[in-house]
Design an enzyme around this catalytic site. Sequence first.
Site, PDB file in Angstrom:
ATOM      1  N   GLY A  12      31.452 -16.839 123.377  1.00 41.62           N
ATOM      2  CA  GLY A  12      31.294 -17.908 124.375  1.00 41.62           C
ATOM      3  C   GLY A  12      32.183 -19.115 124.175  1.00 41.62           C
ATOM      4  N   THR A  13      33.384 -18.905 123.590  1.00 39.40           N
ATOM      5  CA  THR A  13      34.277 -20.073 123.480  1.00 39.40           C
ATOM      6  C   THR A  13      34.776 -20.512 124.857  1.00 39.40           C
ATOM      7  OG1 THR A  13      36.300 -18.789 123.082  1.00 39.40           O
ATOM      8  CG2 THR A  13      35.019 -19.422 121.142  1.00 39.40           C
ATOM      9  N   ASN A  14      34.894 -19.571 125.789  1.00 37.61           N
ATOM     10  CA  ASN A  14      35.286 -19.970 127.148  1.00 37.61           C
ATOM     11  C   ASN A  14      34.147 -20.719 127.849  1.00 37.61           C
ATOM     12  OD1 ASN A  14      38.092 -19.092 127.990  1.00 37.61           O
ATOM     13  ND2 ASN A  14      37.351 -17.231 127.010  1.00 37.61           N
ATOM     14  N   MET A  91      31.515  -8.610 129.568  1.00 36.35           N
ATOM     15  CA  MET A  91      32.049  -7.280 129.294  1.00 36.35           C
ATOM     16  C   MET A  91      31.409  -6.179 130.150  1.00 36.35           C
ATOM     17  SD  MET A  91      34.392  -8.049 127.294  1.00 36.35           S
ATOM     18  CE  MET A  91      34.938  -9.197 126.039  1.00 36.35           C
ATOM     19  N   ILE A  93      30.978  -4.543 134.295  1.00 36.15           N
ATOM     20  CA  ILE A  93      31.594  -4.528 135.623  1.00 36.15           C
ATOM     21  C   ILE A  93      30.501  -4.890 136.627  1.00 36.15           C
ATOM     22  CG2 ILE A  93      32.818  -3.102 137.331  1.00 36.15           C
ATOM     23  CD1 ILE A  93      34.388  -3.379 134.703  1.00 36.15           C
ATOM     24  N   LEU A  94      30.813  -5.826 137.528  1.00 40.93           N
ATOM     25  CA  LEU A  94      29.808  -6.230 138.520  1.00 40.93           C
ATOM     26  C   LEU A  94      29.756  -5.222 139.657  1.00 40.93           C
ATOM     27  CD1 LEU A  94      30.398 -10.089 138.864  1.00 40.93           C
ATOM     28  CD2 LEU A  94      28.561  -8.919 137.628  1.00 40.93           C
ATOM     29  N   ASN A 108      37.301 -14.796 136.941  1.00 42.78           N
ATOM     30  CA  ASN A 108      37.271 -14.156 135.621  1.00 42.78           C
ATOM     31  C   ASN A 108      38.448 -14.656 134.796  1.00 42.78           C
ATOM     32  OD1 ASN A 108      36.605 -12.132 133.581  1.00 42.78           O
ATOM     33  ND2 ASN A 108      38.372 -10.968 134.330  1.00 42.78           N
ATOM     34  N   HIS A 110      40.973 -13.530 131.769  1.00 42.38           N
ATOM     35  CA  HIS A 110      41.423 -12.300 131.113  1.00 42.38           C
ATOM     36  C   HIS A 110      42.522 -12.630 130.096  1.00 42.38           C
ATOM     37  CE1 HIS A 110      42.016  -7.975 130.707  1.00 42.38           C
ATOM     38  NE2 HIS A 110      43.308  -8.260 130.654  1.00 42.38           N
TER      39      HIS A 110
HETATM   40  C1  GAR Z   1      38.158 -13.694 125.823  1.00 39.84           C
HETATM   41  O1  GAR Z   1      39.412 -13.466 125.257  1.00 39.84           O
HETATM   42  C2  GAR Z   1      38.112 -13.186 127.246  1.00 39.84           C
HETATM   43  O2  GAR Z   1      39.291 -13.379 127.971  1.00 39.84           O
HETATM   44  C3  GAR Z   1      37.889 -11.724 127.016  1.00 39.84           C
HETATM   45  O3  GAR Z   1      36.959 -11.673 125.953  1.00 39.84           O
HETATM   46  C4  GAR Z   1      37.088 -12.843 125.138  1.00 39.84           C
HETATM   47  C5  GAR Z   1      35.758 -13.538 125.086  1.00 39.84           C
HETATM   48  O4  GAR Z   1      35.804 -14.661 124.251  1.00 39.84           O
HETATM   49  N1  GAR Z   1      37.417 -11.083 128.217  1.00 39.84           N
HETATM   50  C6  GAR Z   1      37.749  -9.859 128.566  1.00 39.84           C
HETATM   51  O5  GAR Z   1      38.456  -9.135 127.896  1.00 39.84           O
HETATM   52  C7  GAR Z   1      37.139  -9.388 129.873  1.00 39.84           C
HETATM   53  N2  GAR Z   1      37.979  -8.412 130.479  1.00 39.84           N
HETATM   54  P1  GAR Z   1      34.675 -15.793 124.342  1.00 39.84           P
HETATM   55  O6  GAR Z   1      33.321 -15.090 124.347  1.00 39.84           O
HETATM   56  O7  GAR Z   1      34.880 -16.591 123.087  1.00 39.84           O
HETATM   57  O8  GAR Z   1      34.897 -16.600 125.597  1.00 39.84           O
END
Ligand code: GAR
Length: 202
Positions: A12-14, A91, A93-94, A108, A110
């Site tokens: 969840g850093t994003n 992670m 698919i909706l 999203n 990516h």
């Molecule tokens: C991130 O790099 C995000 O872009 C990727 O997973 C990581 C989650 O990091 N998402 C995907 O690959 C989806 N296709 P986070 O939990 O620290 O945000």
Amino acid sequence: MLRITVLVSGNGTNLQAVIDGIESGFIQGAEIGLVISSNPNAYSLERAKKHNIKSLVIGKANYPDIKERTKALIDALDEAKTDLVILAGYMSILDSKIIEAYRGRIINVHPSLIPQFCGKGFYGKYVHEAVLASGALETGATVHYVDEGIDTGPIILQEKVPVLEGDTVDTLAARVLKTEHKILKEAVKIMIASLSEKKGDR
Ligand code: GAR
């Protein structure tokens, strides 16, 4: 105030970047009303708790049936009066029913320069593994609208990140993540401006 629901599965850093973007005033006119995790053990849930954001777990473990899971997701989004859905390290698919219900309002992030290194099987560390294996000298991050395909929706923002000599999946992922956080905050700002305008027109 527009209402954001963030869908997560992991660290969840994003999600944290969006929380920080709102708390610092970089993103205005919006609040996170709900965090939904597909994974009951995601650290994202702790982050939500720390910031007093309501959270729910809706995933394969508690809703094994796809129809019931989709209904639970739509009900939760509706109940939270969601204006914008952010997939932040989500992670799953909706289902197309969710895309239909929230078309143009789901984005999203990516970890590559779409259309490279995206689509089925390209998520998380697998993206960076593939980039390193290809010998590419640059990669990047993309924020895009979510449509029925996998990583196929129109691009909102994209930024390049260099691949450096000696990079491992971890060092590359960490560099790309920093760019993800930056462009995700910018993209949310753009989305909030555009959605506020549309809401004002109604
Ligand atoms: C991130 O790099 C995000 O872009 C990727 O997973 C990581 C989650 O990091 N998402 C995907 O690959 C989806 N296709 P986070 O939990 O620290 O945000």
